[in-house]
Design a protein around this motif. Sequence first.
Motif, mmCIF file in Angstrom:
data_model
loop_
_atom_site.group_PDB
_atom_site.id
_atom_site.type_symbol
_atom_site.label_atom_id
_atom_site.label_comp_id
_atom_site.label_asym_id
_atom_site.label_seq_id
_atom_site.Cartn_x
_atom_site.Cartn_y
_atom_site.Cartn_z
ATOM 1 N N PHE A 1 -6.528 -21.367 97.794
ATOM 2 C CA PHE A 1 -7.947 -21.730 97.945
ATOM 3 C C PHE A 1 -8.865 -20.733 97.220
ATOM 4 O O PHE A 1 -9.907 -21.107 96.743
ATOM 5 C CB PHE A 1 -8.337 -21.795 99.426
ATOM 6 C CG PHE A 1 -7.804 -23.027 100.127
ATOM 7 C CD1 PHE A 1 -8.558 -24.185 100.174
ATOM 8 C CD2 PHE A 1 -6.546 -23.036 100.697
ATOM 9 C CE1 PHE A 1 -8.089 -25.323 100.802
ATOM 10 C CE2 PHE A 1 -6.063 -24.169 101.309
ATOM 11 C CZ PHE A 1 -6.821 -25.320 101.370
ATOM 12 N N THR B 1 -19.579 -25.885 102.075
ATOM 13 C CA THR B 1 -19.041 -27.249 101.948
ATOM 14 C C THR B 1 -17.530 -27.229 102.203
ATOM 15 O O THR B 1 -17.103 -27.287 103.339
ATOM 16 C CB THR B 1 -19.412 -27.828 100.577
ATOM 17 O OG1 THR B 1 -19.097 -26.864 99.570
ATOM 18 C CG2 THR B 1 -20.904 -28.126 100.510
ATOM 19 N N SER B 2 -16.767 -27.086 101.122
ATOM 20 C CA SER B 2 -15.309 -27.052 101.316
ATOM 21 C C SER B 2 -14.855 -25.777 102.032
ATOM 22 O O SER B 2 -13.740 -25.707 102.516
ATOM 23 C CB SER B 2 -14.595 -27.156 99.964
ATOM 24 O OG SER B 2 -14.819 -28.427 99.411
ATOM 25 N N TRP C 1 -25.889 -33.459 104.818
ATOM 26 C CA TRP C 1 -24.977 -34.601 104.624
ATOM 27 C C TRP C 1 -24.322 -35.030 105.928
ATOM 28 O O TRP C 1 -23.123 -35.312 105.957
ATOM 29 C CB TRP C 1 -23.877 -34.269 103.603
ATOM 30 C CG TRP C 1 -24.359 -34.206 102.199
ATOM 31 C CD1 TRP C 1 -24.462 -33.089 101.438
ATOM 32 C CD2 TRP C 1 -24.783 -35.303 101.374
ATOM 33 N NE1 TRP C 1 -24.940 -33.413 100.194
ATOM 34 C CE2 TRP C 1 -25.137 -34.759 100.138
ATOM 35 C CE3 TRP C 1 -24.902 -36.691 101.569
ATOM 36 C CZ2 TRP C 1 -25.616 -35.542 99.083
ATOM 37 C CZ3 TRP C 1 -25.375 -37.464 100.544
ATOM 38 C CH2 TRP C 1 -25.727 -36.894 99.309
HETATM 39 C C1 LIG Z 1 -21.327 -39.669 102.441
HETATM 40 C C2 LIG Z 1 -21.042 -38.334 103.018
HETATM 41 C C3 LIG Z 1 -20.987 -38.150 104.388
HETATM 42 C C4 LIG Z 1 -20.734 -36.894 104.937
HETATM 43 N N1 LIG Z 1 -20.732 -36.718 106.302
HETATM 44 C C5 LIG Z 1 -20.548 -35.473 106.826
HETATM 45 C C6 LIG Z 1 -20.606 -35.246 108.248
HETATM 46 O O1 LIG Z 1 -20.786 -36.177 109.035
HETATM 47 N N2 LIG Z 1 -20.479 -33.980 108.698
HETATM 48 C C7 LIG Z 1 -20.272 -32.911 107.865
HETATM 49 O O2 LIG Z 1 -20.169 -31.788 108.349
HETATM 50 N N3 LIG Z 1 -20.216 -33.111 106.510
HETATM 51 C C8 LIG Z 1 -20.350 -34.339 105.989
HETATM 52 N N4 LIG Z 1 -20.312 -34.533 104.623
HETATM 53 C C9 LIG Z 1 -20.111 -33.384 103.749
HETATM 54 C C10 LIG Z 1 -18.701 -33.354 103.211
HETATM 55 O O3 LIG Z 1 -17.813 -32.943 104.214
HETATM 56 C C11 LIG Z 1 -18.670 -32.479 101.936
HETATM 57 O O4 LIG Z 1 -19.118 -33.326 100.914
HETATM 58 C C12 LIG Z 1 -17.300 -31.917 101.653
HETATM 59 O O5 LIG Z 1 -17.046 -30.860 102.529
HETATM 60 C C13 LIG Z 1 -17.162 -31.420 100.232
HETATM 61 O O6 LIG Z 1 -18.253 -30.689 99.857
HETATM 62 P P1 LIG Z 1 -18.942 -30.916 98.436
HETATM 63 O O7 LIG Z 1 -18.916 -32.369 98.167
HETATM 64 O O8 LIG Z 1 -20.241 -30.246 98.400
HETATM 65 O O9 LIG Z 1 -17.955 -30.219 97.406
HETATM 66 P P2 LIG Z 1 -17.726 -28.672 97.167
HETATM 67 O O10 LIG Z 1 -17.082 -28.051 98.354
HETATM 68 O O11 LIG Z 1 -18.992 -28.030 96.697
HETATM 69 O O12 LIG Z 1 -16.693 -28.722 95.989
HETATM 70 C C14 LIG Z 1 -17.104 -29.018 94.634
HETATM 71 C C15 LIG Z 1 -15.853 -29.170 93.778
HETATM 72 O O13 LIG Z 1 -15.070 -27.977 93.803
HETATM 73 C C16 LIG Z 1 -13.742 -28.268 94.235
HETATM 74 N N5 LIG Z 1 -13.263 -27.143 95.044
HETATM 75 C C17 LIG Z 1 -13.813 -26.656 96.176
HETATM 76 N N6 LIG Z 1 -13.107 -25.610 96.641
HETATM 77 C C18 LIG Z 1 -12.063 -25.471 95.782
HETATM 78 C C19 LIG Z 1 -10.977 -24.545 95.705
HETATM 79 N N7 LIG Z 1 -10.809 -23.588 96.599
HETATM 80 N N8 LIG Z 1 -10.112 -24.678 94.687
HETATM 81 C C20 LIG Z 1 -10.263 -25.667 93.764
HETATM 82 N N9 LIG Z 1 -11.264 -26.555 93.778
HETATM 83 C C21 LIG Z 1 -12.155 -26.444 94.778
HETATM 84 C C22 LIG Z 1 -13.863 -29.527 95.029
HETATM 85 O O14 LIG Z 1 -12.647 -30.237 95.049
HETATM 86 C C23 LIG Z 1 -14.916 -30.276 94.264
HETATM 87 O O15 LIG Z 1 -14.340 -30.917 93.159
HETATM 88 C C24 LIG Z 1 -20.521 -35.799 104.070
HETATM 89 C C25 LIG Z 1 -20.562 -35.994 102.690
HETATM 90 C C26 LIG Z 1 -20.819 -37.241 102.148
HETATM 91 C C27 LIG Z 1 -20.863 -37.425 100.661
#
Ligand SMILES: Cc1cc2nc3c(=O)[nH]c(=O)nc-3n(C[C@H](O)[C@H](O)[C@H](O)COP(=O)(O)OP(=O)(O)OC[C@H]3O[C@@H](n4cnc5c(N)ncnc54)[C@H](O)[C@@H]3O)c2cc1C
Length: 388
Positions: A387, A140-141, A165
Motif C-alpha cells: 500500500f 479516501t483509500s 461522498w
Molecule cells: C458514489 C459514491 C458513493 C460513496 N459513498 C460513500 C459512503 O457512503 N461512505 C464513505 O465513507 N465513502 C463513500 N464514498 C467514498 C469512497 O469510499 C471513495 O471514493 C473511495 O474510498 C476511494 O477514494 P477516491 O475515489 O477518492 O480515490 P483515492 O483513494 O484518492 O485513489 C485515487 C487513485 O489512486 C489509487 N490508489 C490509492 N491508494 C493506492 C495505493 N496505496 N497504491 C496504488 N494505488 C492507489 C486508487 O486506486 C485510485 O486509482 C463514495 C464514493 C462514491 C463515488
Amino acid sequence: MQDYLIDYINLDTLLKEDEIKLRNYVREFVQKEINPVIDQHYVNGTFPLDLVKELGKQKFIGSFINGYSCAGLNAVKHGIICQEIERGDGGIRSFLTTQDCLSMFAIYKYGNDVQKNKYLPKMAKGELIGCFGLVEEKATSNPMQMTTTAIKDGNKWIINGKKKWITNAAISDICILWAKTNDGIKGFIVEMDKDGIEIDRINSNISLRSFITAGISFKDVVIDDSDRLPFANGLKAPLACLTEIRYGMAWGAIGAAIECYNLALNFSKEEILFGRPVASSQLVQRKLVNMLTEITKAKAITIQVGREKEKGKNFRHEMVSMVALNNLTKALDIAREAKEIYGINGISVESKIIRHLLNLESINAYEGINDIYILIIGRDITGFQAFF
Ligand SMILES: Cc1cc2nc3c(=O)[nH]c(=O)nc-3n(C[C@H](O)[C@H](O)[C@H](O)COP(=O)(O)OP(=O)(O)OC[C@H]3O[C@@H](n4cnc5c(N)ncnc54)[C@H](O)[C@@H]3O)c2cc1C
C-alpha cells in the motif's frame, strides 16, 4: 428468453430451489417497482424515496441479519437480492447496501442490545435511514488519514470534522460516524438532527444519478457516550463493514452485466443492418460470447464465495476482494461492449445501457477501487503489503 441463453452451463444447479424462487420474486419486484420509474429518476437526479418502505416491506433490507425484523437469509440469498436489484439500477442497490451492509451491519456487529433494539427494526422496515461516514476529502483509500475527531468530555463526546461522498447522507436519520479519538478510531451513532451538523448535497455527479451523496460537516456536535458503538475499536471495524458491502457489490455487478447482455442480445437479433440482423455478424457474436462467458465465470466464483461465507470457518475477506475485483471489471467491459452493439442508440437513457455503464464507473470507485482489491489480494498471497 430461453433459460440456457442466460445460464449456459446450468449454474442454477448450484442454487437451492428456494434461492431460485427468491431470485424470480425479486426480479418480478424490480420489473414492477423499479424499471417503470428509474429512467426518469436518473434523468432528474432524484432518488425514489417511496421505494424505501417497499424494500422494507419485502424484507429485502438487512436480509442477512438474524432477528430485529430482518429476514435472516443466507449469504447467497442476500447476494441474489443485490444482483436482482442492480439489474434494475445500481443506485438503488447502492442505497440498499449502504443501509444494510454498512449502517445496519455496524450496529449489529459493534453495537449493544439497547442500540440494536432501538435502530435495527426501524431500519429494516425502511422507517429510518442510515449513512456511513468514513471517507473525507483527504482520507479516501487510506482512512487512517482522517482528521475528524471525537474528544471525550465526561460522559459526552464532542465531534468536529467533515466527511465527503456519503451515500444517503441527505436523506438519513442517523450516521454511523468514524472518528479519531485519543484511543484510536471509534464508531458513533449520530442522529442527524443534532445541532452543528450541516449537509452539503453533491449534485455534480453524472453517474449513479438516482441516488444521493453528500458531504457532512460536524461542528462541536455533542453526543452521549451511550451513542458510541462499544465493540468498535480501531480501523478493523469499518473495514469489516466494507467487506459486507463489497460482497453485495460483487453480486450487484453480475445483475448489471446480465441486464446489459440480455438487452444487447435482443437488440442484435432485431436490428437489421446491411440487410441482415446485427447478430449475424462475426464481430458481434464474438462480443456476445465473451459477455456470456464472463457472466458465467463471475456467477460461478461468486456463488462459491457466498457458500464459503455461509460456512464461515475458512471464509476470508480477501475472497470478497477477488470477486469484487473480477465482477466489477468484467461488468464494466460487458456494459461497454453492449453499448457498442447498440451503436448510437446505446447512449440514450431508453436503452438502459448507458445508465448501467455510468453507474458501474462509479461503483468501481467506491468502497475500494480495483487497485485496492489487487493490493489486498497481493498482500495475502505474497505476505508483503504494497500500500505504501
Ligand atoms: C458514489 C459514491 C458513493 C460513496 N459513498 C460513500 C459512503 O457512503 N461512505 C464513505 O465513507 N465513502 C463513500 N464514498 C467514498 C469512497 O469510499 C471513495 O471514493 C473511495 O474510498 C476511494 O477514494 P477516491 O475515489 O477518492 O480515490 P483515492 O483513494 O484518492 O485513489 C485515487 C487513485 O489512486 C489509487 N490508489 C490509492 N491508494 C493506492 C495505493 N496505496 N497504491 C496504488 N494505488 C492507489 C486508487 O486506486 C485510485 O486509482 C463514495 C464514493 C462514491 C463515488
